[in-house]
Design a protein around this motif. Structure first.
Motif, PDB file in Angstrom:
ATOM      1  N   LEU A  21      37.921  -3.124  93.168  1.00  0.00           N
ATOM      2  CA  LEU A  21      39.050  -2.743  92.328  1.00  0.00           C
ATOM      3  C   LEU A  21      39.035  -1.281  91.861  1.00  0.00           C
ATOM      4  O   LEU A  21      40.060  -0.603  91.981  1.00  0.00           O
ATOM      5  CB  LEU A  21      39.120  -3.684  91.125  1.00  0.00           C
ATOM      6  N   PRO A  22      37.927  -0.725  91.342  1.00  0.00           N
ATOM      7  CA  PRO A  22      37.957   0.691  90.889  1.00  0.00           C
ATOM      8  C   PRO A  22      38.317   1.668  92.000  1.00  0.00           C
ATOM      9  O   PRO A  22      39.124   2.572  91.791  1.00  0.00           O
ATOM     10  CB  PRO A  22      36.530   0.916  90.379  1.00  0.00           C
ATOM     11  N   GLY A  23      37.734   1.472  93.182  1.00  0.00           N
ATOM     12  CA  GLY A  23      38.045   2.349  94.305  1.00  0.00           C
ATOM     13  C   GLY A  23      39.497   2.227  94.732  1.00  0.00           C
ATOM     14  O   GLY A  23      40.147   3.222  95.056  1.00  0.00           O
ATOM     15  N   PHE A  24      40.003   0.982  94.720  1.00  0.00           N
ATOM     16  CA  PHE A  24      41.400   0.768  95.099  1.00  0.00           C
ATOM     17  C   PHE A  24      42.358   1.428  94.112  1.00  0.00           C
ATOM     18  O   PHE A  24      43.345   2.050  94.514  1.00  0.00           O
ATOM     19  CB  PHE A  24      41.680  -0.735  95.192  1.00  0.00           C
ATOM     20  N   ILE A  25      42.061   1.283  92.810  1.00  0.00           N
ATOM     21  CA  ILE A  25      42.913   1.896  91.786  1.00  0.00           C
ATOM     22  C   ILE A  25      42.905   3.423  91.927  1.00  0.00           C
ATOM     23  O   ILE A  25      43.954   4.068  91.854  1.00  0.00           O
ATOM     24  CB  ILE A  25      42.455   1.480  90.380  1.00  0.00           C
ATOM     25  N   TYR A  26      41.717   3.988  92.144  1.00  0.00           N
ATOM     26  CA  TYR A  26      41.621   5.445  92.332  1.00  0.00           C
ATOM     27  C   TYR A  26      42.435   5.888  93.548  1.00  0.00           C
ATOM     28  O   TYR A  26      43.180   6.875  93.496  1.00  0.00           O
ATOM     29  CB  TYR A  26      40.161   5.851  92.504  1.00  0.00           C
ATOM     30  N   LEU A  27      42.289   5.164  94.658  1.00  0.00           N
ATOM     31  CA  LEU A  27      43.022   5.512  95.881  1.00  0.00           C
ATOM     32  C   LEU A  27      44.521   5.401  95.665  1.00  0.00           C
ATOM     33  O   LEU A  27      45.298   6.253  96.124  1.00  0.00           O
ATOM     34  CB  LEU A  27      42.580   4.585  97.013  1.00  0.00           C
ATOM     35  N   LEU A  28      44.945   4.358  94.944  1.00  0.00           N
ATOM     36  CA  LEU A  28      46.370   4.139  94.689  1.00  0.00           C
ATOM     37  C   LEU A  28      46.949   5.257  93.819  1.00  0.00           C
ATOM     38  O   LEU A  28      47.996   5.830  94.149  1.00  0.00           O
ATOM     39  CB  LEU A  28      46.565   2.787  94.013  1.00  0.00           C
ATOM     40  N   VAL A  29      46.266   5.578  92.726  1.00  0.00           N
ATOM     41  CA  VAL A  29      46.767   6.576  91.772  1.00  0.00           C
ATOM     42  C   VAL A  29      46.669   7.981  92.341  1.00  0.00           C
ATOM     43  O   VAL A  29      47.583   8.796  92.174  1.00  0.00           O
ATOM     44  CB  VAL A  29      45.996   6.474  90.437  1.00  0.00           C
ATOM     45  N   ASN A  30      45.586   8.271  93.037  1.00  0.00           N
ATOM     46  CA  ASN A  30      45.334   9.646  93.480  1.00  0.00           C
ATOM     47  C   ASN A  30      45.955   9.974  94.829  1.00  0.00           C
ATOM     48  O   ASN A  30      46.302  11.131  95.085  1.00  0.00           O
ATOM     49  CB  ASN A  30      43.822   9.889  93.546  1.00  0.00           C
ATOM     50  N   ASN A  31      46.128   8.964  95.690  1.00  0.00           N
ATOM     51  CA  ASN A  31      46.577   9.249  97.051  1.00  0.00           C
ATOM     52  C   ASN A  31      47.945   8.670  97.414  1.00  0.00           C
ATOM     53  O   ASN A  31      48.667   9.296  98.198  1.00  0.00           O
ATOM     54  CB  ASN A  31      45.544   8.732  98.065  1.00  0.00           C
ATOM     55  N   TYR A  32      48.287   7.508  96.883  1.00  0.00           N
ATOM     56  CA  TYR A  32      49.509   6.850  97.350  1.00  0.00           C
ATOM     57  C   TYR A  32      50.702   7.048  96.411  1.00  0.00           C
ATOM     58  O   TYR A  32      51.811   7.334  96.878  1.00  0.00           O
ATOM     59  CB  TYR A  32      49.250   5.357  97.580  1.00  0.00           C
ATOM     60  N   ILE A  33      50.506   6.913  95.125  1.00  0.00           N
ATOM     61  CA  ILE A  33      51.612   7.119  94.182  1.00  0.00           C
ATOM     62  C   ILE A  33      52.174   8.541  94.270  1.00  0.00           C
ATOM     63  O   ILE A  33      53.397   8.728  94.238  1.00  0.00           O
ATOM     64  CB  ILE A  33      51.173   6.766  92.744  1.00  0.00           C
ATOM     65  N   PRO A  34      51.328   9.581  94.403  1.00  0.00           N
ATOM     66  CA  PRO A  34      51.879  10.943  94.524  1.00  0.00           C
ATOM     67  C   PRO A  34      52.745  11.171  95.756  1.00  0.00           C
ATOM     68  O   PRO A  34      53.468  12.174  95.814  1.00  0.00           O
ATOM     69  CB  PRO A  34      50.617  11.825  94.585  1.00  0.00           C
ATOM     70  N   LEU A  35      52.683  10.265  96.755  1.00  0.00           N
ATOM     71  CA  LEU A  35      53.535  10.421  97.943  1.00  0.00           C
ATOM     72  C   LEU A  35      55.016  10.418  97.570  1.00  0.00           C
ATOM     73  O   LEU A  35      55.842  10.979  98.290  1.00  0.00           O
ATOM     74  CB  LEU A  35      53.244   9.295  98.944  1.00  0.00           C
TER      75      LEU A  35
END
Length: 309
Positions: A21-35
């Motif tokens: 979960l922590p890695g997924f949340i980081y990836l989501l917030v840092n890499n996917y939402i900014p798209l």
């Protein structure tokens, strides 16, 4: 009975989901939402209208990025520095990893590992002040101890006023800071090599250099190729702290220190143009993707087993 077994099986995976979960949340917030903000590259952004209501302007932000007289300089510097650093990084990373692997004393090994990895953990702000302590015209160690003390010159070198020195300074600082991390990546592969290869080579009378050339380097080849391909994805980007903070943003050095990232930052401060900044980031991602795919295709054509995909 089957339902109970299924329930137990589901509970068995809960700890793994929690760790994920922590890695997924980081990836989501840092890499996917900014798209979602990529559309800014094609819009004239307005605070009043917001992202969705800002007007579309096509490729005008990309044109502005390369309309400057500094466009050639920043692209040249970004590409050449990265190409040179990738080559040097591989050579020094492998060499230091091999030398480190030869250290048998565990205490000495830990000391050198800490010493060589410490610069990688330093903030670039700290690194910038360390560089300034060496290069300052009046109080710098190099001017006072070497230029004036050993060479006997009356005046020190104005390092922050002459751009001709900075390709070498930036290369030295970058390698000094990154060599520890690169060494660890190659060392992890070295430790996985079966020692019996070296024992058989010694029985056959192979010298240490022959062992490195015929055993170590060929077995490190997949790691070298993989890291090189991944580094190609960053070839159109630059370390902002290295190019902005270490040279102290001196205008006299821009011919050697201006890159796409520093240019975008400066333009953003002056013009407050978020569209141009987004266009630059989008272009860097596209170019990086092209370089990764192209490098992987070239490797796959030469040696299919060494390619990433």
């Amino acid at each position: 009975m089957g339902a109970k077994k299924k329930k137990r099986s589901w509970k068995h995976w809960i700890p793994f989901y929690i760790m994920f979960l922590p890695g997924f949340i980081y990836l989501l917030v840092n890499n996917y939402i900014p798209l979602y903000g990529l559309q800014l590259a094609f819009k004239q952004f307005s605070y009043q209208k917001g992202i969705n209501q800002s007007p579309w302007i096509g490729l005008k932000n990309f044109k502005f990025l390369f309309a400057s007289n500094d466009a050639f300089i920043m692209v040249r510097n970004t590409l050449l520095y990265n190409i040179i650093w990738i080559i040097i990084g591989v050579i020094f990373g492998v060499a230091v990893a091999i030398l480190f692997n030869e250290i048998l004393n565990k205490t000495v090994q830990k000391f050198y590992q800490t010493a060589i990895l410490l610069p990688y953990l330093m903030s670039m702000v700290v690194v910038a002040y360390l560089v300034y302590a060496f290069l300052a015209t009046d109080t710098g160690l190099i001017n006072n101890a070497i230029v004036k003390g050993l060479l006997g010159k009356e005046e020190g070198i104005a390092w922050y006023m002459e751009s001709k020195y900075w390709p070498f300074i930036l290369t030295f600082v970058q390698q000094w800071k990154q060599i520890g991390f690169g060494m660890l990546l190659y060392l992890s592969s070295l430790l996985g090599i079966d020692k019996s290869y070296y024992e058989a080579a010694m029985l056959d009378g192979a010298t240490k250099w022959q062992q490195i050339r015929m055993i170590t380097v060929p077995l490190l080849k997949p790691t070298i190729i993989m890291l090189t391909i991944l580094n190609m994805g960053q070839i159109f980007r630059s370390d902002f702290g290295l190019f902005f903070q270490v040279p102290m943003n001196q205008g006299a050095l821009l011919s050697a220190t201006q890159t796409i990232d520093t240019y975008v930052y400066t333009a953003l401060l002056v013009n407050n143009n978020f569209g141009m900044s987004a266009a630059a980031s989008f272009l860097q991602s596209v170019v990086g993707f092209i370089f990764i795919v192209g490098a992987n295709a070239l490797v796959r054509k030469m040696d299919k087993n060494s390619s990433l995909f």
